[in-house]
Scaffold this motif. Structure first.
Motif: not given
Lengths: 482, 255
Positions: B38, B220-221, B245
């Motif tokens: 991430s 995340y990401d 997510k």
């Protein structure tokens, strides 16, 4: 590696050569050219006995039959041996009675190099023979050494005063016909150091020779002979520098070591000849033959070298392990940067029973330099239980340099134990980043990593010089991180 | 202490951090969690100045200074410390020699005189107790041949020696047995005060039982998609990352 780090590396490995100055002094030269007249000229200049002149002439005849070696891992530059002068000496010599008679310019030169020749100013416990171009200027602490029977003088003096020793051992370890440059040296050698340690004596101080090439268009062909008689010990160190000149200069020395029964010789070199500029212009060609023989049983010879200078370093300090239970060691750090070349290593000839040898070689390359380890371990048919351990590591800094390893192993005895370990690593960006993250800048980080890498070898140097060598490595690599 | 505004960074053409915003005040402990890949360790590397990463947008202020303008060693000297996930080995350089150089480099940057050998030794004695580090590790080459746990202990020992303003612990807990984890957590808790801050990057809630964070962020990401307190870490432990997510994807326009 990214550009920024290459830039930093560039900076770190392009530090300037500190000893590039030259000395203005009234000199006397042999006319350029290599022939019998030149040899006779040198011999006459040094008022040598006839046996030595004959020895030189014989070497010259051998030389004429020799071929230039072709096996090396670099292109041997064209060299016109007729264009250089084989003898260059400051006028105002000979027969110095005391230091007061030495040309003050010379004293200043050595002082500038950090080698004060005045005994009061010297490092205690180190006796120095200072060789300037073709002659030995002065040898310190001679009287003190002679009290225990040690002879430490220039080889020219030894030829006159101790001919029996010189005649017995000169050329006994490195024969005239050994190789092209050894034959050349035997014909034209000018000066160098001579050491004799009598039976049972442990030399009370470090002996050291400092070689300085100053003259233009000349070569330096020194000859060193060290004999350690039974049960004796000596530690010897040589240092060398030269002015920064655009043309290349040839340094073709021969060093012979003889260790009799149970004797030990420790020979250390800190070689810092002018390496040429960053484009590879100028610099010394250091083509040297160094060999020792462990003649008596239980004798020991140890070579330690820190090679940072010279445009080309080409030498293999070796040990002939003739006696039983003899021991040969070779510890080497060779640093090359810019366009420098090193093809160096050792040869260990196991002849005696239970002889052992140990080789630790650390090559470091930066810039566009090429660094080769070449080593021979040879075990003869009678060398029962011979043992060798070789470790040969290469460290690359940047992506334009090269590291090469040429190990040769020849064993004629099935009781021999031979180990060879080799590694090649790149100085890790991760290592540098780690140290950066702890507040250590890149230049210091590289110095630290390199010094850690060569620690095993530097520990073998006499204390006073280990510190110097550490500093030298840091300075040498200044500007080479990559 | 640390202000990250809209930070974008990546390696070559690959975007990894995609608009990070984070405010860390003195005396605070922040935990950053998130699934593999991430961008947690990348964030640590970018803050420490690893040159593989290019920052393409955003700014980072550290004690009012533009952090991204500083070289990695200057960031360290300004008081930013990164405990590495994988501490490197440097053969031949003793831990002691390394520490002395580093401590004095940092002191010299701050116009403080170098420590004498005596002062340095007593500092070492005092700090090594914090992480129960044996004397032999001081004499040995830096991290060379250390076990995973020993390397991590050594990182926290260095943290103690340098007394940084902001410490980032990059997965210091991974690979530790429970005793080593406790020792390291105790060390951090004792070093913590009202003037320094910690950012803990971790996969596991376990560490946070020992070091209690003021904030827990989920990365995340390349973005922080959720911020909460210690309870968030417990929830993640229980439910995994899928729900976070999904929440993140729900917020984004369909692609």
């Amino acid at each position: 590696m990214s550009n920024t780090s290459n830039d930093i590396l560039e900076k770190v490995t392009t530090g300037d050569y500190e000893y590039g100055f030259s000395t203005e002094i009234d000199m006397e030269y042999a006319p350029p050219g290599l022939n019998e007249e030149t040899i006779a000229f040198i011999s006459a200049k040094k008022s040598e006995p006839d046996w030595l002149l004959q020895w030189r002439l014989k070497a010259y005849k051998t030389f004429l039959k020799q071929q230039l070696p072709r096996w090396q891992n670099f292109e041997l530059p064209e060299m016109d041996l007729q264009a250089i002068s084989y003898y260059a000496a400051p006028k105002k010599k000979p027969e110095l009675k005391s230091l007061d008679e030495v040309d003050p310019e010379l004293l200043k030169t050595f002082e500038k190099l950090g080698i004060p020749l005045n005994e009061q100013k010297q490092l205690t416990g180190v006796a120095v023979d200072a060789v300037f171009d073709s002659v030995s200027v002065v040898t310190t602490f001679r009287e003190e050494l002679s009290k225990v029977g040690i002879i430490f003088c220039s080889i020219s003096e030894a030829i006159k005063e101790h001919p029996e020793l010189v005649q017995k051992y000169l050329g006994s370890v490195v024969p005239q016909s050994d190789n092209y440059y050894a034959a050349l040296n035997s014909a034209v050698f000018s000066d160098g150091s001579f050491v004799y340690i009598p039976e049972g004596v442990r030399c009370p101080m470090e002996l050291s020779t400092y070689f300085r090439i100053n003259a233009k268009n000349s070569g330096q062909f020194e000859r060193t002979l060290i004999i350690a008689d039974k049960n004796s010990y000596v530690s010897y160190l040589e240092g060398c520098t030269a002015p920064s000149r655009d043309e290349n200069q040839l340094h073709a020395a021969v060093v012979e070591l003889v260790a009799l029964e149970n004797a030990e010789i420790k020979y250390s070199t800190v070689q810092n000849w002018y390496p040429g500029d960053k484009d590879g212009k100028g610099g010394v060609y250091n083509f040297v033959t160094k060999r020792g023989i462990c003649l008596g049983n239980h004798s020991k010879i140890s070579w330690t070298q820190v090679e940072t200078g010279s445009a080309i370093t080409w030498k293999y300090p070796s040990v002939i392990l003739k006696g039983d239970y003899t021991s040969g060691e070779f510890y080497s750090v060779a640093v090359t940067r810019h366009k420098q070349v090193a093809d160096t290593g050792t040869k260990m000839y196991h002849i005696g029973k239970n002889s052992k040898s140990r080789i630790i070689s650390k090559g470091i390359s930066a810039g566009e330099a090429q660094n080769a380890y070449r080593g021979l371990v040879q075990v003869g048919p009678n060398a029962r239980n011979a043992r060798n351990y070789t470790q040969c590591d290469s460290l690359l800094i940047g992506d334009r340099c090269g590291a090469h390893t040429f190990p040769y192993i020849e064993s004629k005895n099935n009781t021999a134990q031979i180990e060879h370990e080799a590694t090649t690593s790149k100085i890790g960006e991760d290592q540098i980043f780690y140290l950066n993250q702890r507040g250590i800048d890149t230049e210091k980080a590289v110095g630290m990593i390199v010094n850690g890498y060569v620690k095993e070898v530097l520990e073998k140097l006499p204390m006073e010089f280990a510190v110097e060598a550490q500093k030298l490595l840091a300075i040498t690599l200044e500007g080479s991180v990559g | 202490m640390l202000t990250i505004k809209n930070l974008f960074a990546g390696i070559e053409d690959k975007a990894i951090l995609k608009g990070i915003n984070l405010q860390v005040n003195p005396g605070e402990i922040h935990a950053i969690m998130g699934p593999n890949g991430s961008g947690k360790s990348s964030l640590a590397s970018v803050l420490a100045g690893k040159e593989d990463y290019q920052v393409t947008d955003g700014e980072v202020l550290f004690e009012g200074k533009d952090l991204l303008e500083l070289s990695p060693d200057e960031r360290a000297k300004e008081g930013l410390f990164l405990a590495f996930q994988y501490p490197v080995e440097i053969p031949g350089v003793s831990n002691m020699q390394f520490l002395k150089t580093a401590v004095n480099e940092i002191r010299s940057y701050r116009n403080q005189p170098a420590l004498t050998a005596g002062e340095f030794l007593s500092l070492i004695k005092q700090k090594q107790k914090l992480v129960e580090l044996d004397d032999q590790f001081l004499r040995r080459s830096l991290n060379t041949g250390f076990s995973g746990g020993e390397k991590k202990k050594n990182e926290i020992f260095q943290l103690a020696m340098f007394e940084p303003k902001l410490s980032i612990l990059d997965e210091t807990d991974s690979g530790l047995d429970i005793d080593a984890l406790r020792i390291i957590a105790n060390g951090v808790n004792r070093l913590k005060n009202n003037n320094n801050s910690f950012v803990l990057i971790t996969h596991y809630q376990r560490l946070l039982d020992y070091i209690v964070p003021d904030f827990v962020h989920v990365l995340y990401d390349g973005k922080i998609i959720l911020t909460g307190t210690k309870d968030l870490a417990l929830e993640l432990e229980e439910k995994g990352y899928d729900w976070v997510k999904e929440m993140a994807h729900a917020k984004e326009p369909a692609q």
